[in-house]
Design an enzyme around this catalytic site. Sequence first.
Site, short mmCIF file in Angstrom:
data_model
loop_
_atom_site.label_atom_id
_atom_site.label_comp_id
_atom_site.label_asym_id
_atom_site.label_seq_id
_atom_site.Cartn_x
_atom_site.Cartn_y
_atom_site.Cartn_z
CG HIS A 333 22.50 42.55 50.88
ND1 HIS A 333 23.61 42.75 50.10
CD2 HIS A 333 21.85 43.76 50.91
CE1 HIS A 333 23.64 44.00 49.67
NE2 HIS A 333 22.57 44.64 50.15
CD GLU A 334 18.18 44.36 51.76
OE1 GLU A 334 18.44 45.43 52.35
OE2 GLU A 334 18.31 44.23 50.53
CG HIS A 337 22.24 47.37 54.34
ND1 HIS A 337 23.39 47.98 53.89
CD2 HIS A 337 21.65 46.82 53.25
CE1 HIS A 337 23.49 47.81 52.57
NE2 HIS A 337 22.45 47.11 52.17
CE1 TYR A 348 24.08 51.34 50.66
CE2 TYR A 348 22.40 52.70 49.60
CZ TYR A 348 23.01 51.46 49.79
OH TYR A 348 22.52 50.35 49.12
CD GLU A 357 24.40 47.67 48.65
OE1 GLU A 357 24.33 46.58 48.06
OE2 GLU A 357 23.52 48.07 49.43
CG ASP A 420 24.28 52.49 42.28
OD1 ASP A 420 24.40 51.40 42.87
OD2 ASP A 420 23.28 53.24 42.40
CG HIS A 422 23.58 48.55 44.57
ND1 HIS A 422 22.99 49.80 44.69
CD2 HIS A 422 22.96 47.75 45.48
CE1 HIS A 422 22.04 49.74 45.62
NE2 HIS A 422 22.01 48.53 46.11
#
Length: 516
Positions: A333-334, A337, A348, A357, A420, A422
Amino acid sequence: MKRIIPTAFTALALWGCGNTSNTPVISSREVGAGAEQAAAVQRAAAEVLGQKFEVGGVEELQARAVIEDDTGATHVRFDRTFQGLRVLGGDFVVHSNTDGVTEFSVANTLSLKGVESKAHFDGAAASVLAQAAFTGVKLDSSSAELVVDALEGRAAALAYEVILEGLQADGTPSELHVLVDARTGAIRGQWEGIETAAAVGTGNSLYSGTVSINTNSVSGGYELRDTTRGKGFYTTGTGITTDADNVWGNGTTSNAQSAAVDAHYGIQVTYDYYFNTHGRNGIDGAGGAGYNTVHYGTKYNNAFWSDSCFCMTYGDGDGTTFTPLTALDVAGHEMTHGVTSRTAKLVYSGESGGLNEATSDIFGTLVEYYANNANDPGDYIIGEEIYTPAKAGDGLRYMYNPSLDGKSANCWSSSVGSLDVHYSSGVANHFFYLLAEGSKPASGPASPTCNGATVTGIGRAAAGKIWYRALTVYMTSSTKYAAARTATLNAAKDLYGSGSTQYNAVAAAWTAVSVN
């Protein structure tokens, strides 16, 4: 898959005067067998002549390879010379799609006008000047070649590439390349030509069991540095220095190395997923994968990607809700980005932030499936491994039914953008699950649809290819859900054809999450 068309070096002469027709002139070198290759090289060279180069003297382009991808686009890789001298940093790629649209990749169009063609001293003198850069044990062996240095985007200049042979401080052979300005004698740059083979260490991880990890041999033992993938990467953090026997961690949080093993393994697997599945050269597309920092902060319940350092940082969790956040899907996931930051640059916030996300959740999940690790099998729940005490059903997000977390949106509405990022990601996560697995898969949880329809999945491989192409080719920084539908339909059309099963499944899955 990419198809590489074998090619001999094909030289195309570019003349600063006398050739004003923008027609490439074939030199005496052979074009190589195959009319298809020759035609692709000719088209690409014509584009270069017509658009990109301000030629200030005799130059030559040498076609090194012709690649045809699955879409029918051709990619011709060129090297560049100037008055017979190699131009370091002069290589580039010309891309031509089936509609005749041409683009340039890593095209160094730096003008060579004004570059001196005559050195102020000879190669022997350059070798003496270069020796100042050598820090190991030098052997009585060197060579010097006159080149044009256009590396690092600096002003091009005539230089000697001096190769000094010897031994590095730890006894490893050295072939140090030193660039010496052929006019001033200044050192313009240097690099080591010996690329040491990485050691393979044993890592006892928190979440993925015992794994093989690439490490690097250093004085006193080994370090968590992989030199075999792209430009390389490393993992650092409190308690992570070197290890004498190349066996890292003990599989529990009592050893600081255990979480580092997970992070290092995560970047290794993610790099391999993108390279082997999508042909992507590193996270940044140019061999770079960033680096890891573990044990950040005190009881820090998160992990994050930073573009400023192009790196990933992992907290240890508070020990009550979370353990170290270094699980494989979190790592994927990271790092994704970073892929997004180098491609669509999805802002974002709002709907574009939700797509950002979701892209990380999608590829984090696909990385987990790609690893095929029995200790952390693939699933569509994000971060299920990092909870303590671990129990069935734990997760940060649930792609098959995002609303299970009580915050994420299953279906698009005009208010989704106010959530948000997420939680607005839920719409795209839901779409991807329906596209890959369907609403009633043979294995895996059923997924509700917003319109009550039954959706048939096309499999993770096809769904992943479609999302990757949409991200890297069609999405832009401000893409919202309606535009994401168009982007993925365009990607499906490119890959599988308009009206194909895959194309129709994309449309059906978006409709099933109320994006029309």
